[in-house]
Structure formats: structure tokens, C-alpha cells
Design a protein around this motif. Structure first.
Motif, PDB file in Angstrom:
ATOM      1  N   ALA A   1      -1.894 -40.802  -2.469  1.00 46.53           N
ATOM      2  CA  ALA A   1      -2.558 -40.017  -3.520  1.00 46.53           C
ATOM      3  C   ALA A   1      -1.914 -38.637  -3.648  1.00 46.53           C
ATOM      4  N   ASN A   2      -1.518 -38.083  -2.526  1.00 45.35           N
ATOM      5  CA  ASN A   2      -0.815 -36.803  -2.520  1.00 45.35           C
ATOM      6  C   ASN A   2       0.490 -36.916  -3.315  1.00 45.35           C
ATOM      7  N   LEU A   3       1.238 -37.987  -3.108  1.00 46.84           N
ATOM      8  CA  LEU A   3       2.489 -38.192  -3.840  1.00 46.84           C
ATOM      9  C   LEU A   3       2.229 -38.377  -5.338  1.00 46.84           C
TER      10      LEU A   3
ATOM     11  N   LEU B   1       4.340 -32.667 -11.711  1.00 42.13           N
ATOM     12  CA  LEU B   1       5.694 -32.527 -12.254  1.00 42.13           C
ATOM     13  C   LEU B   1       5.742 -32.945 -13.720  1.00 42.13           C
ATOM     14  N   LEU B   2       5.028 -34.016 -14.046  1.00 42.52           N
ATOM     15  CA  LEU B   2       5.042 -34.524 -15.416  1.00 42.52           C
ATOM     16  C   LEU B   2       4.139 -33.727 -16.357  1.00 42.52           C
ATOM     17  N   LEU B   3       3.152 -33.050 -15.793  1.00 38.70           N
ATOM     18  CA  LEU B   3       2.225 -32.247 -16.596  1.00 38.70           C
ATOM     19  C   LEU B   3       2.373 -30.784 -16.200  1.00 38.70           C
ATOM     20  N   PRO B   4       3.329 -30.094 -16.782  1.00 37.91           N
ATOM     21  CA  PRO B   4       3.598 -28.720 -16.356  1.00 37.91           C
ATOM     22  C   PRO B   4       2.459 -27.743 -16.626  1.00 37.91           C
ATOM     23  N   GLY B   5       1.462 -28.144 -17.401  1.00 35.35           N
ATOM     24  CA  GLY B   5       0.333 -27.264 -17.688  1.00 35.35           C
ATOM     25  C   GLY B   5      -0.680 -27.187 -16.553  1.00 35.35           C
ATOM     26  N   VAL B   6      -0.516 -28.031 -15.533  1.00 36.33           N
ATOM     27  CA  VAL B   6      -1.447 -28.017 -14.400  1.00 36.33           C
ATOM     28  C   VAL B   6      -1.268 -26.708 -13.639  1.00 36.33           C
ATOM     29  N   SER B   7      -2.396 -26.059 -13.374  1.00 34.13           N
ATOM     30  CA  SER B   7      -2.289 -24.779 -12.667  1.00 34.13           C
ATOM     31  C   SER B   7      -1.881 -25.010 -11.217  1.00 34.13           C
ATOM     32  N   LEU B   8      -1.200 -24.047 -10.663  1.00 35.44           N
ATOM     33  CA  LEU B   8      -0.759 -24.131  -9.273  1.00 35.44           C
ATOM     34  C   LEU B   8      -1.953 -24.204  -8.331  1.00 35.44           C
ATOM     35  N   PHE B   9      -3.039 -23.508  -8.685  1.00 34.97           N
ATOM     36  CA  PHE B   9      -4.248 -23.549  -7.854  1.00 34.97           C
ATOM     37  C   PHE B   9      -4.829 -24.961  -7.809  1.00 34.97           C
ATOM     38  N   ALA B  10      -4.911 -25.631  -8.949  1.00 33.24           N
ATOM     39  CA  ALA B  10      -5.451 -26.994  -8.998  1.00 33.24           C
ATOM     40  C   ALA B  10      -4.562 -27.953  -8.217  1.00 33.24           C
ATOM     41  N   TYR B  11      -3.265 -27.787  -8.364  1.00 30.97           N
ATOM     42  CA  TYR B  11      -2.309 -28.635  -7.649  1.00 30.97           C
ATOM     43  C   TYR B  11      -2.475 -28.487  -6.140  1.00 30.97           C
ATOM     44  N   HIS B  12      -2.473 -27.266  -5.641  1.00 29.15           N
ATOM     45  CA  HIS B  12      -2.585 -27.043  -4.198  1.00 29.15           C
ATOM     46  C   HIS B  12      -3.973 -27.375  -3.665  1.00 29.15           C
ATOM     47  N   SER B  13      -5.004 -27.214  -4.491  1.00 34.37           N
ATOM     48  CA  SER B  13      -6.353 -27.604  -4.071  1.00 34.37           C
ATOM     49  C   SER B  13      -6.428 -29.106  -3.863  1.00 34.37           C
TER      50      SER B  13
ATOM     51  N   LEU C   1       6.730 -20.284   3.883  1.00 28.61           N
ATOM     52  CA  LEU C   1       6.807 -18.895   4.356  1.00 28.61           C
ATOM     53  C   LEU C   1       8.196 -18.315   4.138  1.00 28.61           C
ATOM     54  N   ILE C   2       9.214 -19.151   4.289  1.00 27.97           N
ATOM     55  CA  ILE C   2      10.598 -18.694   4.131  1.00 27.97           C
ATOM     56  C   ILE C   2      10.911 -18.379   2.670  1.00 27.97           C
ATOM     57  N   ASP C   3      10.466 -19.269   1.769  1.00 26.04           N
ATOM     58  CA  ASP C   3      10.806 -19.111   0.350  1.00 26.04           C
ATOM     59  C   ASP C   3       9.641 -19.596  -0.501  1.00 26.04           C
ATOM     60  N   ARG C   4       9.147 -18.755  -1.376  1.00 26.57           N
ATOM     61  CA  ARG C   4       7.976 -19.056  -2.201  1.00 26.57           C
ATOM     62  C   ARG C   4       8.227 -20.197  -3.198  1.00 26.57           C
ATOM     63  N   ARG C   5       9.487 -20.522  -3.477  1.00 22.97           N
ATOM     64  CA  ARG C   5       9.745 -21.588  -4.459  1.00 22.97           C
ATOM     65  C   ARG C   5       9.308 -22.960  -3.936  1.00 22.97           C
ATOM     66  N   HIS C   6       9.070 -23.072  -2.622  1.00 20.34           N
ATOM     67  CA  HIS C   6       8.619 -24.344  -2.052  1.00 20.34           C
ATOM     68  C   HIS C   6       7.153 -24.630  -2.370  1.00 20.34           C
ATOM     69  N   TYR C   7       6.474 -23.694  -3.043  1.00 21.13           N
ATOM     70  CA  TYR C   7       5.104 -23.925  -3.503  1.00 21.13           C
ATOM     71  C   TYR C   7       5.071 -24.717  -4.804  1.00 21.13           C
ATOM     72  N   ALA C   8       6.193 -24.820  -5.487  1.00 23.16           N
ATOM     73  CA  ALA C   8       6.240 -25.485  -6.793  1.00 23.16           C
ATOM     74  C   ALA C   8       5.958 -26.976  -6.659  1.00 23.16           C
ATOM     75  N   PRO C   9       5.307 -27.556  -7.662  1.00 25.70           N
ATOM     76  CA  PRO C   9       5.065 -29.003  -7.631  1.00 25.70           C
ATOM     77  C   PRO C   9       6.384 -29.780  -7.613  1.00 25.70           C
ATOM     78  N   ALA C  10       6.422 -30.803  -6.799  1.00 25.19           N
ATOM     79  CA  ALA C  10       7.565 -31.707  -6.670  1.00 25.19           C
ATOM     80  C   ALA C  10       8.849 -30.997  -6.248  1.00 25.19           C
ATOM     81  N   GLU C  11       8.725 -29.943  -5.493  1.00 21.01           N
ATOM     82  CA  GLU C  11       9.917 -29.295  -4.932  1.00 21.01           C
ATOM     83  C   GLU C  11      10.565 -30.308  -3.986  1.00 21.01           C
TER      84      GLU C  11
END
Length: 167
Positions: A94-96, A103-115, A49-59
Motif C-alpha cells: 500500500a505504501n508503494l 507521483l502520478l497526481l502531482p496535486g497531492v500535498s506533501l503533508f497528505a503523502y507523508h501522513s 536528513l542529508i538532503d531534503r529532496r528525499h522527501y519528494a514522492p517517488a524519489e
């Protein structure tokens, strides 16, 4: 209201419901598991909520929270007589793995990652819910404590009393 807010509110309602149920119905391990889930979820949510960059994979900070969750469930799994923390640890692991894969596959969509992360979070809550649900209503203090040490001490005392009664 956007769909992401509806999903977040739904998750928070499930989180608090399962955590509250585990706190009331479960023993010490279930309370620890509820605290782990609630603390990690709200810490991650607050960061996002504070900063949207925390949604990125492997932040880094969110990854650190996930590592602490996995270590906490591992610690709980080796210290308790309960089986559900092993499942919760597996879902945290499994989450990790999913985070590292994103992180290793940058083509993964953010929706798939968060799902995927959401699926593992719900599964960990399901394991906690089942663990609390299986607690008998009239459980003794040793069962509610859930400690392997307390269980072994009880077994040793029971064996000792059986030896004395056989003499």
C-alpha cells in the motif's frame, strides 16, 4: 522544537520500542521483521536528513528502499508459519501504491503523502508487535524458528512416531 521533529522522535521511539520488544519476545521471523523495519526507517531518515529532496514522492532511492521492504516482507511471508508478515507485506505494498499515486497526481500535498506513509509504517509496526506478542513464553525451538521447513519436518516426525506407536 517543530512539530515535524516531535513526530519523527515519536515514530523513532515507537520503532525502537516495537523492534526491541519483537527482538526479545519474538522468534526468528519477528527479529527479521524488526531488522527490516529499523534498517529501512533509519536509511530513509538518514537520507532525508542529508538532503531534503528525499522527501519528494517517488524519489528514486527512497522508492528503492520501499521496494526492498516490500520484497523482504513478501519473502518472509512465504517462508514462515507466521501470519503477521502477510499484513506487513500488504502495508508495504500500500505504501508503494501511495508513492506511485503521489507521483502520478502531482496535486497531492506533501503533508497528505507523508501522513499516508506514516500510517502504513505504524500499521506494519502494529502487525510486528502483535506477532511478537502472540509468541507463547515457553515456545519450542521449531515455533521460535518459524520456518515452514522446520514445521513440516516436525509434523513428519510426529506422524512417523504415531505410525510406529500404532503398530
Amino acid at each position: 522544537m517543530s512539530m515535524s521533529w516531535v513526530l519523527a522522535l515519536t515514530y523513532n521511539a515507537v520503532l525502537l520500542s516495537v523492534g526491541g520488544y519483537a527482538w526479545v519476545r519474538g522468534g526468528r521471523p519477528e527479529r527479521i521483521g524488526a531488522a527490516i523495519n529499523i534498517a529501512a526507517s533509519f536509511a530513509t531518515g538518514a537520507l532525508q536528513l542529508i538532503d531534503r529532496r528525499h522527501y519528494a514522492p517517488a524519489e528514486a532511492i527512497v522508492l528503492g528502499i520501499d521496494v526492498v521492504v516490500a520484497i523482504s516482507f513478501y519473502w518472509l511471508a512465504i517462508r514462515t508459519t507466521r501470519f503477521w508478515p502477510i499484513w506487513a507485506f500488504g502495508f508495504a505494498l500500500a505504501n508503494l501504491i501511495m508513492t506511485v499515486a503521489a507521483l502520478l497526481l502531482p496535486g497531492v500535498s506533501l503533508f497528505a503523502y507523508h501522513s499516508g506513509l506514516s500510517a502504513y509504517a505504524y500499521l506494519a509496526l502494529g502487525a510486528l508487535l502483535l506477532g511478537a506478542w502472540r509468541m507463547p513464553p515457553g515456545a519450542d525451538d521449531v515455533l521460535k524458528n518459524g520456518s515452514r521447513r522446520a514445521w513440516f519436518a516436525k509434523e513428519k516426525l510426529r506422524e512417523h512416531s504415531q505410525l510406529n506407536s500404532n503398530v
